[in-house]
Design a protein around this motif. Structure first.
Motif, short mmCIF file in Angstrom:
data_model
loop_
_atom_site.label_atom_id
_atom_site.label_comp_id
_atom_site.label_asym_id
_atom_site.label_seq_id
_atom_site.Cartn_x
_atom_site.Cartn_y
_atom_site.Cartn_z
N UNK A 116 0.86 -1.19 0.00
CA UNK A 116 0.00 0.00 0.00
C UNK A 116 0.89 1.24 0.00
N UNK A 117 0.34 2.36 -0.42
CA UNK A 117 1.08 3.61 -0.44
C UNK A 117 0.96 4.28 0.93
N UNK A 118 2.07 4.37 1.66
CA UNK A 118 2.03 4.91 3.01
C UNK A 118 1.52 6.34 3.08
N UNK A 119 1.99 7.26 2.23
CA UNK A 119 1.45 8.63 2.31
C UNK A 119 -0.07 8.68 2.16
N UNK A 120 -0.62 7.84 1.28
CA UNK A 120 -2.08 7.79 1.11
C UNK A 120 -2.74 7.27 2.36
N UNK A 121 -2.21 6.20 2.95
CA UNK A 121 -2.76 5.64 4.18
C UNK A 121 -2.74 6.67 5.31
N UNK A 122 -1.63 7.38 5.44
CA UNK A 122 -1.52 8.39 6.51
C UNK A 122 -2.53 9.50 6.29
N UNK A 123 -2.65 9.96 5.05
CA UNK A 123 -3.61 11.02 4.77
C UNK A 123 -5.03 10.57 5.08
N UNK A 124 -5.38 9.34 4.70
CA UNK A 124 -6.73 8.82 4.98
C UNK A 124 -6.96 8.70 6.48
N UNK A 125 -5.96 8.23 7.20
CA UNK A 125 -6.09 8.09 8.66
C UNK A 125 -6.28 9.45 9.32
N UNK A 126 -5.52 10.44 8.87
CA UNK A 126 -5.62 11.77 9.47
C UNK A 126 -6.92 12.46 9.06
N UNK A 127 -7.41 12.21 7.87
CA UNK A 127 -8.69 12.78 7.47
C UNK A 127 -9.83 12.21 8.31
N UNK A 128 -9.68 10.97 8.76
CA UNK A 128 -10.71 10.36 9.60
C UNK A 128 -10.90 11.13 10.91
N UNK A 129 -9.86 11.81 11.36
CA UNK A 129 -9.97 12.60 12.59
C UNK A 129 -10.86 13.82 12.40
N UNK A 130 -11.00 14.28 11.15
CA UNK A 130 -11.85 15.46 10.87
C UNK A 130 -13.32 15.07 10.84
N UNK A 131 -13.60 13.76 10.65
CA UNK A 131 -14.97 13.30 10.43
C UNK A 131 -15.84 13.29 11.65
#
Length: 197
Positions: free
Chosen positions: A182-197
Protein backbone atom coordinates in the motif's frame (compact mmCIF):
# COMPACT_ATOMS: atom_id res chain seq x y z
CA UNK A 1 2.40 22.37 -1.03
CA UNK A 2 6.01 23.34 -0.45
CA UNK A 3 8.79 21.04 -1.55
CA UNK A 4 9.58 18.43 1.11
CA UNK A 5 12.36 19.25 3.52
CA UNK A 6 14.77 16.40 4.17
CA UNK A 7 16.34 16.25 7.61
CA UNK A 8 18.81 19.10 7.90
CA UNK A 9 22.22 17.76 6.88
CA UNK A 10 24.93 18.24 9.49
CA UNK A 11 27.44 20.97 8.79
CA UNK A 12 31.16 20.61 9.25
CA UNK A 13 33.36 17.64 8.46
CA UNK A 14 33.20 16.18 11.96
CA UNK A 15 29.39 16.38 12.14
CA UNK A 16 29.03 14.83 8.66
CA UNK A 17 31.42 12.01 9.55
CA UNK A 18 29.51 11.34 12.79
CA UNK A 19 26.18 11.29 10.90
CA UNK A 20 27.63 8.91 8.28
CA UNK A 21 28.96 6.55 10.97
CA UNK A 22 25.57 6.55 12.66
CA UNK A 23 23.84 5.81 9.36
CA UNK A 24 26.28 2.98 8.57
CA UNK A 25 25.67 1.40 11.98
CA UNK A 26 21.89 1.57 11.46
CA UNK A 27 22.10 0.18 7.93
CA UNK A 28 24.27 -2.75 9.00
CA UNK A 29 22.08 -3.42 12.03
CA UNK A 30 18.94 -3.59 9.88
CA UNK A 31 20.65 -6.00 7.47
CA UNK A 32 21.67 -8.26 10.35
CA UNK A 33 18.23 -8.09 11.95
CA UNK A 34 16.67 -9.12 8.65
CA UNK A 35 19.08 -12.00 8.04
CA UNK A 36 19.37 -13.49 11.53
CA UNK A 37 16.62 -11.87 13.62
CA UNK A 38 16.66 -9.05 16.13
CA UNK A 39 17.05 -11.23 19.22
CA UNK A 40 19.89 -13.26 17.65
CA UNK A 41 21.95 -10.20 16.71
CA UNK A 42 24.49 -8.80 19.16
CA UNK A 43 25.89 -5.31 19.45
CA UNK A 44 29.33 -6.77 18.77
CA UNK A 45 28.12 -8.21 15.44
CA UNK A 46 26.56 -4.89 14.45
CA UNK A 47 29.75 -2.99 15.32
CA UNK A 48 31.90 -5.46 13.37
CA UNK A 49 29.62 -5.28 10.31
CA UNK A 50 29.73 -1.48 10.44
CA UNK A 51 33.53 -1.46 10.81
CA UNK A 52 33.46 0.32 14.16
CA UNK A 53 34.37 -0.58 17.72
CA UNK A 54 31.94 -1.69 20.39
CA UNK A 55 32.54 1.66 22.15
CA UNK A 56 31.83 3.63 18.97
CA UNK A 57 28.49 1.85 18.70
CA UNK A 58 27.56 3.01 22.21
CA UNK A 59 28.68 6.58 21.49
CA UNK A 60 26.00 6.68 18.80
CA UNK A 61 23.33 4.42 20.32
CA UNK A 62 22.90 3.78 24.06
CA UNK A 63 21.19 0.41 23.46
CA UNK A 64 20.53 -2.11 20.70
CA UNK A 65 16.88 -0.99 20.70
CA UNK A 66 17.97 2.58 19.95
CA UNK A 67 19.38 1.46 16.58
CA UNK A 68 15.83 0.73 15.46
CA UNK A 69 14.07 3.54 17.32
CA UNK A 70 16.35 6.47 16.55
CA UNK A 71 15.73 8.73 13.57
CA UNK A 72 15.74 12.42 12.66
CA UNK A 73 12.07 12.58 11.72
CA UNK A 74 10.60 14.24 14.83
CA UNK A 75 12.70 17.44 14.63
CA UNK A 76 11.86 17.74 10.93
CA UNK A 77 8.11 17.33 11.59
CA UNK A 78 8.23 19.80 14.49
CA UNK A 79 9.83 22.39 12.20
CA UNK A 80 7.19 21.76 9.54
CA UNK A 81 4.35 22.11 12.10
CA UNK A 82 5.76 25.40 13.33
CA UNK A 83 6.03 26.70 9.76
CA UNK A 84 2.36 26.07 8.94
CA UNK A 85 0.26 29.25 8.57
CA UNK A 86 -0.98 30.46 11.98
CA UNK A 87 -4.59 30.70 10.78
CA UNK A 88 -4.65 26.99 9.84
CA UNK A 89 -6.55 24.83 12.32
CA UNK A 90 -4.29 22.50 14.36
CA UNK A 91 -5.45 19.23 12.79
CA UNK A 92 -4.94 20.56 9.28
CA UNK A 93 -1.52 21.89 10.26
CA UNK A 94 -0.55 18.49 11.67
CA UNK A 95 -1.89 16.64 8.63
CA UNK A 96 -0.07 18.86 6.13
CA UNK A 97 3.18 18.91 8.09
CA UNK A 98 3.15 15.12 8.35
CA UNK A 99 2.32 14.77 4.66
CA UNK A 100 5.21 17.04 3.71
CA UNK A 101 7.68 15.30 6.03
CA UNK A 102 6.53 11.83 5.03
CA UNK A 103 6.98 12.72 1.37
CA UNK A 104 10.65 13.44 2.06
CA UNK A 105 11.17 10.35 4.22
CA UNK A 106 9.30 8.06 1.83
CA UNK A 107 11.36 9.26 -1.13
CA UNK A 108 14.71 8.59 0.54
CA UNK A 109 14.19 6.02 3.33
CA UNK A 110 11.14 3.97 2.34
CA UNK A 111 12.76 0.53 2.72
CA UNK A 112 14.53 1.38 5.98
CA UNK A 113 11.27 2.78 7.37
CA UNK A 114 9.42 -0.40 6.40
CA UNK A 115 12.06 -2.64 8.00
CA UNK A 116 12.24 -0.54 11.16
CA UNK A 117 8.45 -0.37 11.56
CA UNK A 118 8.10 -4.10 10.94
CA UNK A 119 10.78 -4.80 13.56
CA UNK A 120 9.03 -2.60 16.12
CA UNK A 121 5.66 -4.24 15.52
CA UNK A 122 6.99 -7.81 15.55
CA UNK A 123 9.65 -7.65 18.28
CA UNK A 124 8.29 -7.73 21.84
CA UNK A 125 11.30 -5.86 23.31
CA UNK A 126 10.78 -3.01 20.83
CA UNK A 127 6.99 -3.03 20.93
CA UNK A 128 7.12 -2.60 24.71
CA UNK A 129 8.93 0.72 24.24
CA UNK A 130 6.46 2.18 21.74
CA UNK A 131 4.42 4.03 24.36
CA UNK A 132 7.49 5.75 25.81
CA UNK A 133 8.65 6.86 22.37
CA UNK A 134 5.18 8.02 21.35
CA UNK A 135 4.81 10.01 24.55
CA UNK A 136 8.02 11.91 23.72
CA UNK A 137 6.80 12.57 20.16
CA UNK A 138 3.38 13.66 21.43
CA UNK A 139 5.05 16.24 23.66
CA UNK A 140 7.13 17.56 20.76
CA UNK A 141 4.08 17.86 18.49
CA UNK A 142 2.04 19.56 21.24
CA UNK A 143 4.85 22.04 21.86
CA UNK A 144 5.08 22.78 18.14
CA UNK A 145 1.33 23.44 18.02
CA UNK A 146 1.66 25.74 21.05
CA UNK A 147 4.37 27.73 19.26
CA UNK A 148 1.98 28.25 16.34
CA UNK A 149 -0.94 29.24 18.58
CA UNK A 150 0.22 30.59 21.94
CA UNK A 151 -2.54 30.51 24.51
CA UNK A 152 -4.30 27.49 22.99
CA UNK A 153 -5.90 25.11 25.49
CA UNK A 154 -3.05 22.77 26.58
CA UNK A 155 -5.34 19.75 27.04
CA UNK A 156 -6.89 20.17 23.59
CA UNK A 157 -3.43 20.60 22.07
CA UNK A 158 -2.18 17.37 23.66
CA UNK A 159 -5.31 15.47 22.63
CA UNK A 160 -4.85 16.61 19.02
CA UNK A 161 -1.18 15.58 19.08
CA UNK A 162 -2.01 12.19 20.64
CA UNK A 163 -4.88 11.52 18.21
CA UNK A 164 -2.65 12.40 15.28
CA UNK A 165 0.01 9.97 16.49
CA UNK A 166 -2.59 7.24 16.97
CA UNK A 167 -3.80 7.75 13.38
CA UNK A 168 -0.20 7.74 12.12
CA UNK A 169 0.60 4.54 14.04
CA UNK A 170 -2.51 2.85 12.65
CA UNK A 171 -1.53 3.81 9.09
CA UNK A 172 2.01 2.48 9.65
CA UNK A 173 0.58 -0.79 11.02
CA UNK A 174 -1.69 -1.25 8.00
CA UNK A 175 1.26 -0.47 5.72
CA UNK A 176 3.42 -3.14 7.38
CA UNK A 177 0.53 -5.63 7.30
CA UNK A 178 0.35 -5.07 3.52
CA UNK A 179 4.12 -5.74 3.41
CA UNK A 180 4.62 -2.25 2.03
CA UNK A 181 2.41 -2.76 -1.02
CA UNK A 182 0.00 0.00 0.00
CA UNK A 183 1.08 3.61 -0.44
CA UNK A 184 2.03 4.91 3.01
CA UNK A 185 1.45 8.63 2.31
CA UNK A 186 -2.08 7.79 1.11
CA UNK A 187 -2.76 5.64 4.18
CA UNK A 188 -1.52 8.39 6.51
CA UNK A 189 -3.61 11.02 4.77
CA UNK A 190 -6.73 8.82 4.98
CA UNK A 191 -6.09 8.09 8.66
CA UNK A 192 -5.62 11.77 9.47
CA UNK A 193 -8.69 12.78 7.47
CA UNK A 194 -10.71 10.36 9.60
CA UNK A 195 -9.97 12.60 12.59
CA UNK A 196 -11.85 15.46 10.87
CA UNK A 197 -14.97 13.30 10.43
Amino acid sequence: MNAPLPPTPPTGLRARKKAQTRRTIQDQALKLFLSQGYENTTVEEIAAAAGVSHMTFFRHFPTKEAVVETDDYDPMIVQLIQERPPDEDPLTALRRALAQGLEAVYATDREALLVRTRLVLRTPALRARVWENQYATEQLFAQALSVRQPGADPLRTRVLAAATLAALTTALTVWVESDGTEDLPTLVDQALQALHG
